[in-house]
Design an enzyme around this catalytic site. Sequence first.
Site, mmCIF file in Angstrom:
data_model
loop_
_atom_site.group_PDB
_atom_site.id
_atom_site.type_symbol
_atom_site.label_atom_id
_atom_site.label_comp_id
_atom_site.label_asym_id
_atom_site.label_seq_id
_atom_site.Cartn_x
_atom_site.Cartn_y
_atom_site.Cartn_z
ATOM 1 N N ASP A 103 -13.893 4.078 0.545
ATOM 2 C CA ASP A 103 -14.393 3.553 1.820
ATOM 3 C C ASP A 103 -15.312 4.537 2.533
ATOM 4 O O ASP A 103 -16.129 4.132 3.360
ATOM 5 C CB ASP A 103 -13.220 3.232 2.761
ATOM 6 N N TYR A 151 0.709 -13.706 -0.387
ATOM 7 C CA TYR A 151 1.271 -13.426 -1.716
ATOM 8 C C TYR A 151 2.527 -12.582 -1.574
ATOM 9 O O TYR A 151 2.690 -11.844 -0.594
ATOM 10 C CB TYR A 151 0.244 -12.750 -2.635
ATOM 11 N N ARG A 207 0.841 -1.218 0.000
ATOM 12 C CA ARG A 207 0.000 0.000 0.000
ATOM 13 C C ARG A 207 0.868 1.257 0.000
ATOM 14 O O ARG A 207 0.568 2.222 -0.708
ATOM 15 C CB ARG A 207 -0.928 -0.004 1.216
#
Length: 390
Positions: free
Chosen positions: A287, A209, A106
């Site tokens: 969001d 991942y 991020r």
Amino acid sequence: MALNGQHIIVIGGGIGGLAAALAFRQRGASVTVLEQAEAVTEVGAGLQISPNGFAVIRALELDAALAQNSVRARAVVLRDYRKPGEVLRLDLARFAADQHFRFVHRADLITILANAARDAGVQIRLLQKVASVEAGPEPVVRLCSGADKRADLVIGADGLHSKAREALNEPDSPVFTGQVAWRAIVPNDPGLPAEAQVFMGPGRHMVCYPLRGGSVVNIVAAQERAEWATESWSHRDDPKNLRRAFSEFDGTARALLERVEDVALWGLFRHPVAETWHKGRVAILGDAAHPTLPFLAQGANMALEDAWVLADCLDGAETTGAGLSAYQARRRDRVVRAIKAANGNAWKYHLSIPPVRGAAHLALKLGGRLAPKRMLGQFDWLYRHDVTRG
Ligand SMILES: Cc1cc2nc3c(=O)[nH]c(=O)nc-3n(C[C@H](O)[C@H](O)[C@H](O)COP(=O)(O)OP(=O)(O)OC[C@H]3O[C@@H](n4cnc5c(N)ncnc54)[C@H](O)[C@@H]3O)c2cc1C
């Protein structure tokens, strides 16, 4: 209403806010981002950018930067928590070769967006915590410092606990899902390839991942439990609690968990999608308008889509009101569908009763062998949708 010459305040320098700021600036607006944090730092962990989000990154001309700073996913592999071997392999490299599924930290995506926004002339102001927003024809943004800021248009991209959402809607009443998730980053000692590995156990699952050139692995571990946890990206937990919750997991999953030194825990809540996304000259995105559970990895992708569509609708509209109405109309049904799909995903991984688990895993295995394209195709509505093409 062309955006050219408009002054826009964007509250929140997260993924959606920075993408919107850049998209507005590229259309000629003068843009200020108000971010509460003191710096754009290493907060957060891994994000998955799916082809629908990548389409926006490409339209913002950041695809080369993202490609350089992310790992391209070649497959999604589902595994049982104890048995060796694979339950299902979705070979993205073979069956979705034209599509970009990417794993990115991020903080790296934030840095790419923030650098591009600054280079384009967006003002990013840090340590600007917004206390409240007054919606209307002349919107006011009130900072916790007491200062007031005014602009032609105010965009609330201030995430889960959005002040802008409060200005447009009745108070939200989130419902605890009975699920929590830990997230951590560990060294890639097992040498995991560029694949998402999902380890499925009764009442819990782990998604892993690689990030950053494959040097580290991102872990998201979700568990069903009655005990509530706070809804926050920064709540730390003891790694022992994570290891205890997943103590029955074997093999690679166990090896990765052994390496966890620093872990965040967040409670998973369902929020209703906001009824009202805009009022006067204030709108919300990402969001702030529609938090989602992580089980379809669409939080960042939906925020990117919102950002692009909002700029596109405003730029072509006769009035701000018409542009904002078009934005909500173009986005709401799609977002509701994506959130519903994410809500439905957890139980599939968490089946507890052994015969049911066995049968479901067998069905997945057969489906994966006989009709791999069809299994991937069930999400074409999500991944193959390109908001930048109208
Ligand atoms: C610190 C942090 C870490 C995260 N880590 C992950 C992760 O590891 N994996 C994952 O899948 N998702 C993570 N997310 C969530 C994910 O980024 C979002 O779900 C998704 O990108 C949607 O983006 P958004 O722009 O709507 O909201 P966000 O990305 O949450 O951005 C909201 C921004 O608004 C700022 N803000 C909030 N309130 C105010 C205020 N009152 N005044 C000024 N600024 C304000 C926040 O500091 C933040 O920068 C994280 C979010 C945050 C804030």
